[in-house]
Design a protein around this motif. Structure first.
Motif, PDB file in Angstrom:
ATOM      1  N   ARG A 191      55.365  37.104  38.526  1.00  0.00           N
ATOM      2  CA  ARG A 191      55.038  38.283  39.338  1.00  0.00           C
ATOM      3  C   ARG A 191      55.616  39.562  38.735  1.00  0.00           C
ATOM      4  O   ARG A 191      54.970  40.612  38.764  1.00  0.00           O
ATOM      5  CB  ARG A 191      55.540  38.081  40.768  1.00  0.00           C
ATOM      6  N   CYS A 205      50.432  29.003  32.841  1.00  0.00           N
ATOM      7  CA  CYS A 205      49.911  29.188  34.194  1.00  0.00           C
ATOM      8  C   CYS A 205      49.499  27.850  34.799  1.00  0.00           C
ATOM      9  O   CYS A 205      49.793  27.558  35.967  1.00  0.00           O
ATOM     10  CB  CYS A 205      48.716  30.146  34.173  1.00  0.00           C
ATOM     11  N   ASP A 223      46.583  28.916  46.190  1.00  0.00           N
ATOM     12  CA  ASP A 223      47.014  30.310  46.395  1.00  0.00           C
ATOM     13  C   ASP A 223      47.607  30.886  45.112  1.00  0.00           C
ATOM     14  O   ASP A 223      47.362  32.051  44.767  1.00  0.00           O
ATOM     15  CB  ASP A 223      48.046  30.381  47.529  1.00  0.00           C
ATOM     16  N   MET A 224      48.396  30.081  44.399  1.00  0.00           N
ATOM     17  CA  MET A 224      48.985  30.547  43.139  1.00  0.00           C
ATOM     18  C   MET A 224      47.906  30.796  42.098  1.00  0.00           C
ATOM     19  O   MET A 224      47.960  31.779  41.350  1.00  0.00           O
ATOM     20  CB  MET A 224      49.981  29.500  42.621  1.00  0.00           C
ATOM     21  N   ARG A 226      44.822  31.705  42.681  1.00  0.00           N
ATOM     22  CA  ARG A 226      44.131  32.954  43.043  1.00  0.00           C
ATOM     23  C   ARG A 226      44.973  34.165  42.657  1.00  0.00           C
ATOM     24  O   ARG A 226      44.453  35.169  42.168  1.00  0.00           O
ATOM     25  CB  ARG A 226      43.840  32.965  44.543  1.00  0.00           C
ATOM     26  N   GLU A 227      46.274  34.059  42.874  1.00  0.00           N
ATOM     27  CA  GLU A 227      47.157  35.175  42.546  1.00  0.00           C
ATOM     28  C   GLU A 227      47.178  35.460  41.049  1.00  0.00           C
ATOM     29  O   GLU A 227      47.165  36.623  40.624  1.00  0.00           O
ATOM     30  CB  GLU A 227      48.566  34.868  43.037  1.00  0.00           C
ATOM     31  N   LYS A 230      42.819  35.863  39.720  1.00  0.00           N
ATOM     32  CA  LYS A 230      41.804  36.671  40.379  1.00  0.00           C
ATOM     33  C   LYS A 230      41.602  38.000  39.650  1.00  0.00           C
ATOM     34  O   LYS A 230      42.490  38.838  39.563  1.00  0.00           O
ATOM     35  CB  LYS A 230      42.195  36.955  41.834  1.00  0.00           C
TER      36      LYS A 230
END
Length: 488
Positions: A191, A205, A223-224, A226-227, A230
């Protein structure tokens, strides 16, 4: 394989990362410099010895040069390693020598220096091992923090330019944390870098997503995904088939077929080239729910698109048809597989044996078991249990018992507790109490304690024989051993 592009390498240090890190951690200076002429002389002498002396005398002279009582300082070691950056293997040998001979009390700065030097020379495995060592050696510097990243990351950024490092050093740091199962720290670093439009290589990743899937479930992994991915394809972070395979497998393990389909559709929408394994996972999800028509559509699509049916695909479709009781269809695919030259595995034969056991085809199951033995496969306890149950049901307990005995002798394997219980119950029903007792002793010898089902089988067997005294003795033994009754 490159982890971050050359453009990224220029980007990461063209603007400061300090806005995302604690300001106190980033001064204009890099690692500490030598503080005196004496230090400079020591460093230059060590460099001359390392570069120009023969290997046999080099290390003894370095040892003699090491200042008593504590040896080189981390700053001195860093300066020596920097001068050896064009001979990274020698730099690494020197670093290890200082550790094995205890002539330097290393700091995160000295570790960062050698890690950078190895990274710039693309010695990734060696750099990764030292990162892991640093994580173990300085555990208090790696604790997650609401505002700051781990200090090792701060120091790697701070010393990056001086060491003329390579950007994938940060990929290696994330991998080191992943290998140590430190998910929160890995996510934090991803992040922090993402805020500067810097992203790890897709392999890193994927490793992060896979670890999250295994430890926190498929939805957290999704969710990870998509983060990370995306809208990022244009920035060089391109999702691949392995990414989607991780997610499909995770949802399949949780039995969420609709999410497997959703991930598959997303893979198609992104024009990501699915591989044989991708198709097999989708098929497996359908087979698990008994949706064989859907599974066959996937199978046929593989053929239409020229995707080879490998052993995983064959095992999946064979297992699916066996599960729904269509063993003949499974046998058709087995014959097709043999004709295509695809070598069967234990799983192939296990599927077929279980399928024939479900349909009660004793002869076919035993023929396949013999074929399994000829191929050198060792039967697993689940398969032994299935065949024993079928034999007891079709041919009587003695054939089931004979089969189990033969398997134990040939393969030195231990059947399931449920297999022993089945045989004991069947023997008791036949009134063969002495044989049942012998088997119960063997069962205990294998580490399986008798439970309520075993006691109940013996009690019922003795009652049928009119031996009420023995039945009452066993009831009292159950109470003494605090074994609950069936209706409790």
């Amino acid at each position: 394989m490159a982890m971050l592009s050359t453009i990224t390498r220029r980007t990461i240090f063209s603007t400061p990362l300090t806005e995302h890190l604690s300001s106190s951690s980033f001064s204009s200076s890099t690692s500490p410099q030598p503080s005196s002429n004496e230090d400079e002389t020591l460093v230059s002498t060590a460099i001359k010895i390392l570069k120009h002396h023969r290997s046999k005398s080099r290390w003894s002279e370095i040892l003699s040069l090491s200042p008593p009582p504590s040896g080189f300082t981390p700053t001195q070691v860093s300066q020596i390693i920097l001068q050896l950056r064009n001979t990274p293997h020698l730099a690494l040998r020197f670093f290890h020598f200082t550790i094995t001979r205890s002539i330097c009390s290393h700091s995160l700065y000295s570790y960062a220096t050698i890690i950078h030097i190895l990274s710039r020379s693309r010695l990734k495995s060696q750099a990764l091992e030292l990162l892991k060592s640093a994580i173990r050696k300085f555990p208090d510097t790696h604790q997650p923090d609401l505002t700051n990243p781990p200090r090792i990351f701060q120091i790697l950024v701070k010393t990056y330019r001086t060491c003329d490092s390579a950007p994938f050093v940060f990929d290696l740091l994330i991998k080191a944390y992943l290998d140590s199962k430190k998910i929160d720290l890995s996510v934090k670093l991803v992040r922090i870098l993402a805020k500067k439009n810097i992203f790890p290589h897709v392999v890193i990743c994927n490793s992060l997503i896979e670890l999250i899937a295994k430890s926190r479930g498929p939805f957290a992994a999704y969710d990870m995904y998509r983060e990370i991915f995306k809208g990022r394809e244009v920035k060089g972070v391109i999702v691949n088939a392995y990414t989607f395979n991780i997610l499909m497998v995770a949802f399949h393990r949780d039995g969420v077929v609709e999410k497997v389909e959703e991930v598959w559709k997303e893979m198609m929408e992104k024009n990501c080239a699915s591989n044989t394994y991708s198709y097999s996972v989708l098929m497996a999800a359908y087979c698990e729910d008994g949706l064989m028509e859907n599974a066959m559509n996937v199978w046929e699509e593989m053929g239409d698109k020229g995707v080879k049916h490998d052993i995983v695909a064959y095992n999946t479709i064979i297992g699916g048809f066996c599960k729904v009781g269509e063993v003949d269809r499974a046998e058709d695919f087995f014959r097709e597989m043999v004709f295509a030259g695809v070598e069967c595995t234990y799983v192939t034969l296990e599927h077929l044996i279980n399928g024939h056991c479900m349909s009660g085809n004793v002869d076919a199951a035993l023929v396949l078991y013999k074929d399994m033995c000829r191929k050198g496969f060792k039967p697993e306890s689940s398969m032994i249990d299935a065949v024993a149950r079928m034999l007891c049901d079709k041919n009587g307990v003695f054939e089931g018992l004979e089969f189990v005995r033969a398997v134990i002798k040939k393969h030195d394997t231990v059947p399931r507790k449920s297999t022993y219980e089945l045989l004991i119950r069947s023997l008791c029903e036949e009134g063969l109490m002495e044989d049942a007792q012998k088997l119960q002793v063997e069962m205990v010898g294998k580490g399986f304690a008798p439970n309520v089902d075993v006691y109940s089988a013996f009690i019922d067997g003795y009652i049928k024989q009119g031996n009420d005294k023995m039945a009452e003795t066993l009831r009292n033994e159950m109470l003494t051993n605090k074994i609950p009754c069936k209706d409790s």
